[in-house]
Enzyme design. Structure first.
Site, PDB file in Angstrom:
ATOM      1  CE  LYS A 110       0.906   1.210   4.476  1.00 12.52           C
ATOM      2  NZ  LYS A 110       1.682   2.376   4.870  1.00 12.52           N
ATOM      3  CG  ASP A 133      -0.784  -0.468   8.227  1.00 10.20           C
ATOM      4  OD1 ASP A 133      -1.656   0.300   8.678  1.00 10.20           O
ATOM      5  OD2 ASP A 133       0.376  -0.110   7.973  1.00 10.20           O
TER       6      ASP A 133
HETATM    7  P1  ATP Z   1       4.303  -0.326   7.843  1.00  9.82           P
HETATM    8  O1  ATP Z   1       4.226   0.451   6.583  1.00  9.82           O
HETATM    9  O2  ATP Z   1       3.124  -1.214   8.112  1.00  9.82           O
HETATM   10  O3  ATP Z   1       4.689   0.465   9.033  1.00  9.82           O
HETATM   11  P2  ATP Z   1       6.778  -1.317   6.872  1.00  9.82           P
HETATM   12  O4  ATP Z   1       6.423  -1.558   5.455  1.00  9.82           O
HETATM   13  O5  ATP Z   1       7.551  -0.088   7.193  1.00  9.82           O
HETATM   14  O6  ATP Z   1       5.473  -1.377   7.720  1.00  9.82           O
HETATM   15  P3  ATP Z   1       7.449  -4.072   7.196  1.00  9.82           P
HETATM   16  O7  ATP Z   1       8.118  -4.490   5.935  1.00  9.82           O
HETATM   17  O8  ATP Z   1       6.047  -4.484   7.401  1.00  9.82           O
HETATM   18  O9  ATP Z   1       7.597  -2.510   7.411  1.00  9.82           O
HETATM   19  O10 ATP Z   1       8.381  -4.625   8.367  1.00  9.82           O
HETATM   20  C1  ATP Z   1       8.559  -4.016   9.613  1.00  9.82           C
HETATM   21  C2  ATP Z   1       9.231  -5.052  10.526  1.00  9.82           C
HETATM   22  O11 ATP Z   1       8.300  -6.110  10.749  1.00  9.82           O
HETATM   23  C3  ATP Z   1      10.438  -5.728   9.879  1.00  9.82           C
HETATM   24  O12 ATP Z   1      11.600  -5.031  10.156  1.00  9.82           O
HETATM   25  C4  ATP Z   1      10.397  -7.117  10.492  1.00  9.82           C
HETATM   26  O13 ATP Z   1      11.194  -7.174  11.641  1.00  9.82           O
HETATM   27  C5  ATP Z   1       8.960  -7.352  10.914  1.00  9.82           C
HETATM   28  N1  ATP Z   1       8.213  -8.368  10.102  1.00  9.82           N
HETATM   29  C6  ATP Z   1       7.347  -9.266  10.600  1.00  9.82           C
HETATM   30  N2  ATP Z   1       6.813 -10.017   9.627  1.00  9.82           N
HETATM   31  C7  ATP Z   1       7.336  -9.606   8.474  1.00  9.82           C
HETATM   32  C8  ATP Z   1       7.158 -10.006   7.126  1.00  9.82           C
HETATM   33  N3  ATP Z   1       6.336 -11.006   6.776  1.00  9.82           N
HETATM   34  N4  ATP Z   1       7.833  -9.331   6.181  1.00  9.82           N
HETATM   35  C9  ATP Z   1       8.652  -8.325   6.527  1.00  9.82           C
HETATM   36  N5  ATP Z   1       8.879  -7.925   7.790  1.00  9.82           N
HETATM   37  C10 ATP Z   1       8.233  -8.544   8.769  1.00  9.82           C
END
Ligand code: ATP
Length: 306
Positions: free
Chosen positions: A9, A136
């Protein structure tokens, strides 16, 4: 074996209210699902096992903290069955990039395990389980474009006409979402406006943004994109300003930080415009890679059964 495709997203509006007593912020969050996505497969297994492939695979935790593994266990517990599944994540969404990749995998695992275990869980129940996993996650089930209130989990689907063309510039290294919210509060305190619920007005969806989406008008949408976390992400990672400027110089209609960053999002006039922005970004040295994509697209859905 079940294969589920799930979108990342971008927040086309991210309005952040004051810090609540429970540590969360009230949000007016307009989520927009883009075709850049992960694929999660669920195969018969013993207990919950998890593997991951893709350029960022080394950054993905493979233990029980992974949202896909947590989703499998939560769904099994809800139905009172043993969680037996071998999950694999083919990861294309940047990790810790502000595109809700972990949440997407959680949603995908719910859908994949539901199909593998023949549970036919109704969507409202899946949405409740998704909200337990994280703010989310429900949106990754729904896809399309939706307004998220509360912590982002109370969703209202929004009407959209046509397709919008985007470019995402992936940075080296992630940003921690809680750290970006803390920086947002700190900047508000430093500016003298205060960061609490009493001081910050409750954010609301911008009518101009909703009209631009409903009309399928990229120029109007470009003028209405806002992200209240952008200043905080730029404060923690000043180099992102160079990336935003490089995309704008290459003809993007608008540039903004995606969610909590550090991925930068660029809205283009059309598919050709997006290609030109991506090429310029790749040559600019201000990001690791640039992906051309489009949206809105549906939420987590089964694309293969074998
Ligand atoms: P958001 O935009 O929801 O805040 P994000 O995109 O910045 O999230 P994610 O890629 O969702 O960040 O990952 C944040 C943290 O979540 C990672 O650093 C990791 O430690 C943990 N995590 C748990 N499950 C997953 C997964 N399936 N894929 C990636 N990271 C994961």
């Amino acid at each position: 074996m079940i294969t589920v495709r799930v979108p990342a997203k971008v927040n086309v509006q991210l309005g952040v209210g004051g810090l609540r007593a429970d540590g969360f912020h009230d949000l007016a969050n307009v989520f927009f699902a883009v075709a850049l996505g992960d694929e999660v497969t669920a195969a018969p297994g013993q207990g919950v096992t998890l593997t991951c492939s893709g350029p960022d695979a080394a950054l993905v935790p493979l233990d029980d903290s992974n949202l896909a593994a947590r989703a499998a266990r939560l769904l099994a517990a809800h139905h009172g069955i043993e969680p037996n599944v071998a999950l694999h994540i083919a990861k294309a969404i940047p990790v810790a990039g502000g595109m809700a990749g972990g949440s997407a995998d959680g949603a995908a695992a719910l859908v994949a395990c539901d199909a593998l275990w023949d549970l036919t869980t109704p969507l409202p129940v899946l949405l409740e389980l998704a909200a337990e996993l994280g703010s989310d996650v429900p949106f990754a089930l729904l896809g399309g474009v939706a307004l998220g209130r509360g912590r982002g989990e109370l969703l209202t689907p929004l009407p959209v006409a046509g397709t919008f063309h985007w470019v995402f510039a992936v940075a080296d290294g992630g940003l921690s979402t809680p750290a970006v919210f803390r920086e947002c509060d700190r900047l508000r305190e430093a500016a003298g406006t205060g960061s609490g619920e009493a001081e910050v007005p409750t954010p609301d969806a911008d009518p101009a943004l909703l009209a631009a989406l409903a009309a399928g008008d990229p120029v109007a949408l470009a003028g209405a994109l806002t992200n209240d976390l952008q200043a905080a992400a730029l404060s923690l990672r000043p180099a992102l300003a160079d990336c935003l400027a490089a995309g704008t110089a290459a003809g993007a209609l608008a540039a903004l930080v995606s969610g909590s960053g550090p991925t930068c999002a660029f809205l283009a006039k059309d598919a050709l415009g997006a290609q030109a922005v991506a090429e310029a970004l790749a040559a600019s040295g201000t990001c690791r890679t640039a992906h051309v994509t489009h949206g809105p697209v549906p939420g987590a859905q089964v694309i293969g059964r074998a």
